[in-house]
Design a protein around this motif. Structure first.
Motif, PDB file in Angstrom:
ATOM      1  N   LEU A   1      19.694 -36.738  64.690  1.00  0.00           N
ATOM      2  CA  LEU A   1      19.586 -37.579  65.891  1.00  0.00           C
ATOM      3  C   LEU A   1      19.449 -39.056  65.536  1.00  0.00           C
ATOM      4  CD1 LEU A   1      17.251 -35.401  68.148  1.00  0.00           C
ATOM      5  CD2 LEU A   1      19.689 -35.853  68.467  1.00  0.00           C
ATOM      6  N   PHE A   2      18.674 -39.371  64.508  1.00  0.00           N
ATOM      7  CA  PHE A   2      18.551 -40.772  64.115  1.00  0.00           C
ATOM      8  C   PHE A   2      19.885 -41.330  63.624  1.00  0.00           C
ATOM      9  CE2 PHE A   2      13.916 -40.130  64.065  1.00  0.00           C
ATOM     10  CZ  PHE A   2      13.519 -41.300  64.684  1.00  0.00           C
ATOM     11  N   ARG A   3      20.645 -40.479  62.923  1.00  0.00           N
ATOM     12  CA  ARG A   3      21.977 -40.954  62.490  1.00  0.00           C
ATOM     13  C   ARG A   3      22.880 -41.186  63.703  1.00  0.00           C
ATOM     14  NH1 ARG A   3      21.124 -36.971  58.451  1.00  0.00           N
ATOM     15  NH2 ARG A   3      22.416 -35.474  59.604  1.00  0.00           N
ATOM     16  N   LYS A   4      22.803 -40.292  64.678  1.00  0.00           N
ATOM     17  CA  LYS A   4      23.629 -40.469  65.883  1.00  0.00           C
ATOM     18  C   LYS A   4      23.207 -41.698  66.672  1.00  0.00           C
ATOM     19  CE  LYS A   4      24.808 -35.583  66.490  1.00  0.00           C
ATOM     20  NZ  LYS A   4      24.672 -34.382  67.359  1.00  0.00           N
ATOM     21  N   CYS A   5      21.904 -41.987  66.696  1.00  0.00           N
ATOM     22  CA  CYS A   5      21.443 -43.193  67.389  1.00  0.00           C
ATOM     23  C   CYS A   5      22.010 -44.451  66.728  1.00  0.00           C
ATOM     24  CB  CYS A   5      19.921 -43.245  67.389  1.00  0.00           C
ATOM     25  SG  CYS A   5      19.130 -42.084  68.535  1.00  0.00           S
ATOM     26  N   THR A   6      22.005 -44.452  65.410  1.00  0.00           N
ATOM     27  CA  THR A   6      22.564 -45.607  64.690  1.00  0.00           C
ATOM     28  C   THR A   6      24.048 -45.770  65.010  1.00  0.00           C
ATOM     29  OG1 THR A   6      20.975 -45.256  62.904  1.00  0.00           O
ATOM     30  CG2 THR A   6      22.895 -46.603  62.407  1.00  0.00           C
ATOM     31  N   THR A   7      24.761 -44.617  65.074  1.00  0.00           N
ATOM     32  CA  THR A   7      26.200 -44.669  65.392  1.00  0.00           C
ATOM     33  C   THR A   7      26.427 -45.112  66.829  1.00  0.00           C
ATOM     34  OG1 THR A   7      26.608 -42.876  63.821  1.00  0.00           O
ATOM     35  CG2 THR A   7      28.329 -43.326  65.446  1.00  0.00           C
ATOM     36  N   ALA A   8      25.613 -44.569  67.762  1.00  0.00           N
ATOM     37  CA  ALA A   8      25.799 -44.872  69.184  1.00  0.00           C
ATOM     38  C   ALA A   8      25.534 -46.336  69.498  1.00  0.00           C
ATOM     39  CB  ALA A   8      24.874 -43.986  70.022  1.00  0.00           C
ATOM     40  N   SER A   9      24.644 -46.975  68.772  1.00  0.00           N
ATOM     41  CA  SER A   9      24.319 -48.382  69.049  1.00  0.00           C
ATOM     42  C   SER A   9      25.504 -49.296  68.783  1.00  0.00           C
ATOM     43  CB  SER A   9      23.130 -48.816  68.204  1.00  0.00           C
ATOM     44  OG  SER A   9      23.443 -48.715  66.822  1.00  0.00           O
ATOM     45  N   ALA A  10      26.452 -48.809  67.993  1.00  0.00           N
ATOM     46  CA  ALA A  10      27.631 -49.629  67.689  1.00  0.00           C
ATOM     47  C   ALA A  10      28.820 -49.284  68.561  1.00  0.00           C
ATOM     48  CB  ALA A  10      28.005 -49.455  66.216  1.00  0.00           C
ATOM     49  N   LEU A  11      28.679 -48.322  69.492  1.00  0.00           N
ATOM     50  CA  LEU A  11      29.791 -47.890  70.340  1.00  0.00           C
ATOM     51  C   LEU A  11      29.698 -48.518  71.724  1.00  0.00           C
ATOM     52  CD1 LEU A  11      29.844 -44.073  69.421  1.00  0.00           C
ATOM     53  CD2 LEU A  11      31.317 -45.891  68.506  1.00  0.00           C
ATOM     54  N   ASP A  12      30.808 -48.402  72.484  1.00  0.00           N
ATOM     55  CA  ASP A  12      30.876 -48.876  73.858  1.00  0.00           C
ATOM     56  C   ASP A  12      31.617 -47.852  74.707  1.00  0.00           C
ATOM     57  OD1 ASP A  12      29.559 -51.393  73.513  1.00  0.00           O
ATOM     58  OD2 ASP A  12      31.367 -52.130  72.515  1.00  0.00           O
ATOM     59  N   GLY A  13      31.434 -47.941  76.021  1.00  0.00           N
ATOM     60  CA  GLY A  13      32.226 -47.158  76.946  1.00  0.00           C
ATOM     61  C   GLY A  13      31.946 -45.664  76.877  1.00  0.00           C
ATOM     62  N   GLU A  14      33.073 -44.900  77.053  1.00  0.00           N
ATOM     63  CA  GLU A  14      32.965 -43.445  77.123  1.00  0.00           C
ATOM     64  C   GLU A  14      32.473 -42.832  75.812  1.00  0.00           C
ATOM     65  OE1 GLU A  14      33.254 -41.515  79.709  1.00  0.00           O
ATOM     66  OE2 GLU A  14      33.602 -43.255  80.993  1.00  0.00           O
ATOM     67  N   LYS A  15      32.897 -43.397  74.718  1.00  0.00           N
ATOM     68  CA  LYS A  15      32.446 -42.861  73.434  1.00  0.00           C
ATOM     69  C   LYS A  15      30.925 -42.946  73.310  1.00  0.00           C
ATOM     70  CE  LYS A  15      36.662 -43.761  70.801  1.00  0.00           C
ATOM     71  NZ  LYS A  15      37.248 -44.445  69.624  1.00  0.00           N
ATOM     72  N   LYS A  16      30.380 -44.079  73.794  1.00  0.00           N
ATOM     73  CA  LYS A  16      28.936 -44.241  73.722  1.00  0.00           C
ATOM     74  C   LYS A  16      28.240 -43.246  74.644  1.00  0.00           C
ATOM     75  CE  LYS A  16      25.268 -47.691  73.970  1.00  0.00           C
ATOM     76  NZ  LYS A  16      24.944 -49.132  74.146  1.00  0.00           N
ATOM     77  N   LYS A  17      28.786 -43.043  75.866  1.00  0.00           N
ATOM     78  CA  LYS A  17      28.199 -42.089  76.805  1.00  0.00           C
ATOM     79  C   LYS A  17      28.206 -40.673  76.217  1.00  0.00           C
ATOM     80  CE  LYS A  17      29.329 -44.560  81.074  1.00  0.00           C
ATOM     81  NZ  LYS A  17      30.078 -44.513  82.364  1.00  0.00           N
ATOM     82  N   GLN A  18      29.329 -40.329  75.595  1.00  0.00           N
ATOM     83  CA  GLN A  18      29.433 -38.999  74.983  1.00  0.00           C
ATOM     84  C   GLN A  18      28.410 -38.820  73.861  1.00  0.00           C
ATOM     85  OE1 GLN A  18      33.331 -38.137  73.471  1.00  0.00           O
ATOM     86  NE2 GLN A  18      32.786 -36.044  72.841  1.00  0.00           N
ATOM     87  N   LYS A  19      28.267 -39.877  73.042  1.00  0.00           N
ATOM     88  CA  LYS A  19      27.308 -39.798  71.936  1.00  0.00           C
ATOM     89  C   LYS A  19      25.872 -39.728  72.463  1.00  0.00           C
ATOM     90  CE  LYS A  19      28.328 -39.952  68.264  1.00  0.00           C
ATOM     91  NZ  LYS A  19      28.604 -38.887  67.290  1.00  0.00           N
ATOM     92  N   LEU A  20      25.590 -40.510  73.542  1.00  0.00           N
ATOM     93  CA  LEU A  20      24.247 -40.472  74.127  1.00  0.00           C
ATOM     94  C   LEU A  20      23.934 -39.099  74.719  1.00  0.00           C
ATOM     95  CD1 LEU A  20      24.089 -43.997  75.868  1.00  0.00           C
ATOM     96  CD2 LEU A  20      22.915 -43.262  73.783  1.00  0.00           C
ATOM     97  N   SER A  21      24.963 -38.448  75.304  1.00  0.00           N
ATOM     98  CA  SER A  21      24.772 -37.098  75.843  1.00  0.00           C
ATOM     99  C   SER A  21      24.421 -36.111  74.724  1.00  0.00           C
ATOM    100  CB  SER A  21      26.035 -36.650  76.576  1.00  0.00           C
ATOM    101  OG  SER A  21      25.897 -35.322  77.048  1.00  0.00           O
TER     102      SER A  21
END
Length: 240
Positions: free
Chosen positions: A19-39
């Motif tokens: 989860l911490f790795r995904k949070c680091t990845t999600a902070s650099a994303l935008d739009g739908e990709k970020k929403k999907q990662k946050l889900s």
């Protein structure tokens, strides 16, 4: 330590690190990709909360001497999960990048993130130690099973040897009985032979005694026959 607790703990450490790795990845994303990662992160957080609840129930069901140490460790995991939720909330907020900069400048979140990173490192080390402990436990169990199998084999061999000894003892007992009977038979035969010797000796002595008594009578008869013969010759000579 409870094996059930260890299993939950290992799963939590893996989920938390992911989860911490995904949070680091999600902070650099935008739009739908970020929403999907946050889900995905939100689902992982729910899974982590479920694992913590299971660890808590398992720890409270154990003996007090074990429970105290597990509950202390569980408090660290809960703190780690709270940090993870804060991180998720931060990257989920609008203008997350700008908010991140402001929080880092204003509230010193950098220290919190560093602490979380340190906690993740400790969690990974704990997971590695747990894996090593599990390997050692498995090896010990395998050794115990092999020892039990060897012990069973030895007991079976001893049982077979005992049966063989009992059979040999029974056979020797039978041989002793037969030897005793044979001794009795030989003793009876020896007595009978001695008795027969005395009987035969008596018979021979009797026969010898009878022969000695009959010899003078035979000599007298022979002398009489000689005298009669001489008389007949003398008579014949006179007649001539």
């Amino acid at each position: 330590m409870s094996e059930v607790f260890e299993g939950y703990e290992r799963q939590y450490c893996e989920v938390s690190a992911s989860l911490f790795r995904k949070c680091t990845t999600a902070s650099a994303l935008d739009g739908e990709k970020k929403k999907q990662k946050l889900s995905e992160i939100q689902s992982g957080v729910e899974e982590a909360e479920s694992l913590i609840r299971k660890m808590d129930l398992e720890a409270r069901s154990l003996q007090p001497s074990v429970k105290a140490g597990l509950l202390a460790k569980l408090r660290e995991y809960k703190s780690d999960l709270n940090n993870l939720k804060s991180e998720l909330k931060r990257i989920s907020a609008p203008n997350a990048r700008q908010a991140t900069r402001e929080e880092l400048l204003e509230s010193g979140l950098a220290d919190t993130l560093a602490a979380s990173t340190d906690q993740r490192g400790r969690l990974m080390m704990t997971t590695e130690r747990l894996n090593q402990s599990n390997d050692k436990i498995k090896e010990s169990r395998r050794t115990i099973l092999e020892t039990e199998e060897l012990g069973v084999s030895i007991l079976q061999d001893l049982h077979q040897q005992r049966q063989s000894l009992l059979h040999a003892h029974t056979t020797l007992h039978g041989v002793d009985d037969n030897v005793g009977k044979s001794k009795k038979i030989l003793a009876a035969m020896s007595k009978r032979m001695d008795r027969n010797k005395w009987i035969i000796g008596g018979i021979i002595a009797a026969l010898c005694g009878a022969g000695m008594e009959a010899a003078p009578a035979r000599a007298a008869r022979a002398a009489e026959d000689d005298v009669s013969g001489m008389g007949m010759e003398v008579g014949a000579a006179r007649a001539a």
